[in-house]
Design a protein around this motif. Structure first.
Motif, PDB file in Angstrom:
ATOM      1  N   ALA A 156     -40.781  67.021  29.696  1.00 22.86           N
ATOM      2  CA  ALA A 156     -41.324  65.686  29.425  1.00 22.86           C
ATOM      3  C   ALA A 156     -42.477  65.366  30.373  1.00 22.86           C
ATOM      4  N   ILE A 157     -42.315  65.715  31.647  1.00 26.12           N
ATOM      5  CA  ILE A 157     -43.364  65.467  32.638  1.00 26.12           C
ATOM      6  C   ILE A 157     -44.612  66.274  32.301  1.00 26.12           C
ATOM      7  N   LEU A 158     -44.420  67.557  31.957  1.00 26.69           N
ATOM      8  CA  LEU A 158     -45.555  68.431  31.653  1.00 26.69           C
ATOM      9  C   LEU A 158     -46.267  67.999  30.379  1.00 26.69           C
ATOM     10  N   PHE A 159     -45.499  67.795  29.293  1.00 30.12           N
ATOM     11  CA  PHE A 159     -46.104  67.381  28.031  1.00 30.12           C
ATOM     12  C   PHE A 159     -46.731  65.996  28.141  1.00 30.12           C
ATOM     13  N   GLY A 160     -46.019  65.080  28.795  1.00 29.35           N
ATOM     14  CA  GLY A 160     -46.522  63.719  28.949  1.00 29.35           C
ATOM     15  C   GLY A 160     -47.795  63.677  29.763  1.00 29.35           C
ATOM     16  N   SER A 161     -47.842  64.416  30.868  1.00 28.99           N
ATOM     17  CA  SER A 161     -49.028  64.446  31.732  1.00 28.99           C
ATOM     18  C   SER A 161     -50.208  65.092  31.018  1.00 28.99           C
ATOM     19  N   GLY A 162     -49.951  66.226  30.341  1.00 29.74           N
ATOM     20  CA  GLY A 162     -51.018  66.915  29.622  1.00 29.74           C
ATOM     21  C   GLY A 162     -51.595  66.066  28.510  1.00 29.74           C
ATOM     22  N   ALA A 163     -50.717  65.452  27.724  1.00 26.71           N
ATOM     23  CA  ALA A 163     -51.172  64.597  26.622  1.00 26.71           C
ATOM     24  C   ALA A 163     -51.915  63.378  27.156  1.00 26.71           C
ATOM     25  N   ALA A 164     -51.446  62.846  28.290  1.00 27.11           N
ATOM     26  CA  ALA A 164     -52.100  61.676  28.883  1.00 27.11           C
ATOM     27  C   ALA A 164     -53.511  62.006  29.341  1.00 27.11           C
ATOM     28  N   VAL A 165     -53.710  63.210  29.890  1.00 26.49           N
ATOM     29  CA  VAL A 165     -55.048  63.618  30.332  1.00 26.49           C
ATOM     30  C   VAL A 165     -55.985  63.788  29.135  1.00 26.49           C
ATOM     31  N   VAL A 166     -55.495  64.407  28.055  1.00 21.83           N
ATOM     32  CA  VAL A 166     -56.294  64.537  26.831  1.00 21.83           C
ATOM     33  C   VAL A 166     -56.672  63.147  26.309  1.00 21.83           C
ATOM     34  N   LEU A 167     -55.707  62.234  26.371  1.00 22.04           N
ATOM     35  CA  LEU A 167     -55.937  60.860  25.941  1.00 22.04           C
ATOM     36  C   LEU A 167     -57.027  60.212  26.778  1.00 22.04           C
ATOM     37  N   ARG A 168     -57.025  60.490  28.076  1.00 21.39           N
ATOM     38  CA  ARG A 168     -58.042  59.915  28.962  1.00 21.39           C
ATOM     39  C   ARG A 168     -59.435  60.438  28.624  1.00 21.39           C
ATOM     40  N   ILE A 169     -59.516  61.731  28.282  1.00 22.31           N
ATOM     41  CA  ILE A 169     -60.815  62.307  27.930  1.00 22.31           C
ATOM     42  C   ILE A 169     -61.397  61.593  26.713  1.00 22.31           C
ATOM     43  N   VAL A 170     -60.556  61.402  25.693  1.00 21.07           N
ATOM     44  CA  VAL A 170     -60.985  60.702  24.475  1.00 21.07           C
ATOM     45  C   VAL A 170     -61.333  59.252  24.805  1.00 21.07           C
ATOM     46  N   LEU A 171     -60.488  58.632  25.623  1.00 22.59           N
ATOM     47  CA  LEU A 171     -60.664  57.219  25.945  1.00 22.59           C
ATOM     48  C   LEU A 171     -61.935  56.969  26.745  1.00 22.59           C
ATOM     49  N   THR A 172     -62.306  57.942  27.595  1.00 23.93           N
ATOM     50  CA  THR A 172     -63.488  57.787  28.439  1.00 23.93           C
ATOM     51  C   THR A 172     -64.744  57.556  27.604  1.00 23.93           C
TER      52      THR A 172
END
Length: 229
Positions: free
Chosen positions: A46-62
């Motif tokens: 959960a930590i790995l998937f959640g962190s990875g997905a959150a970073v991808v989300l940040r790239i899009v959000l930026t």
């Protein structure tokens, strides 16, 4: 790939990594709170998937963050969502005073909570990262990707600390409530009034923290009374 050999690129990369270290503390707390209810073998996933997905989300959000922040009511909605998440994470805590969780959560629910919270909490943060990257997408993606292990390590450490010191759970929920209160008053609609009354920023943040902890503890006590009846 000539830009890889320039000093500006490496200075920018270090800046982005450092910004993420500073700004990812609250995200690590959310991830830890969401994952701690899972069975031990699912926490790392959960930590790995959640962190990875959150970073991808940040790239899009930026790419769209600056425009999003100009929309009225967006941060009000986001702040209310954060308050709800903080309340849910605290009121759903069944650890008691010994700090041992029952491991009854689901991984998809934890990842969903992580993504929603990170989406809201990153709206302001990504502006700093985007400004540092100055349109260089390679720099942006590299900086955020390198930050993944930092968030994973921070989240893992927080889960261990929460197991030993249950009060950290309450403090973590209070932090989410604090950020939620801040997010509400930072909305574009209230920007002028907030700038004219700087104290409102702290009052809203403190109110958010107290609201999450107060309601969460009340529901905890109510659930305990029902279980003992």
């Amino acid at each position: 790939m000539e830009f890889l050999s320039t000093a500006d690129f490496w200075v920018g990369l270090v800046k982005i990594i450092w910004i993420n270290i500073i700004l990812s503390g609250d995200n690590a707390v959310v991830i830890a709170l969401a994952a701690r209810s899972l069975p031990a073998e699912q926490q790392r996933k959960a930590i790995l998937f959640g962190s990875g997905a959150a970073v991808v989300l940040r790239i899009v959000l930026t790419v769209v963050a600056a425009k999003l922040l100009e929309l009225s009511f967006l941060q009000v909605i986001g702040g209310v969502l954060l308050l709800w998440i903080g309340y849910q994470l605290l009121s759903g805590d069944e650890d008691g005073e010994d700090g041992h969780h029952k491991g009854t959560g689901t991984m998809m629910a934890a990842i969903r909570t992580i993504l929603i919270a990170d989406l809201v909490m990153s709206l302001d943060n990504v502006i700093a990262v985007a400004a540092t990257a100055q349109g260089n997408m390679v720099l942006l993606i590299l900086g955020l990707a390198i930050s993944i292990p930092l968030v994973v390590f921070g989240s893992t450490l927080m889960i261990q600390l929460m197991g030993r010191f249950p009060v950290i759970v309450t403090l973590g929920a209070a932090l989410i409530g604090w950020v939620g209160g801040e997010t509400v008053v930072n909305d574009h609609l209230m920007q002028g009034y907030t700038m004219a009354h700087p104290w409102l920023h702290y009052v809203a943040a403190a109110t958010g923290a107290l609201l999450v902890v107060g309601l969460g503890k009340f529901m905890q006590a109510r659930t305990t009374r029902k279980a003992e009846a």
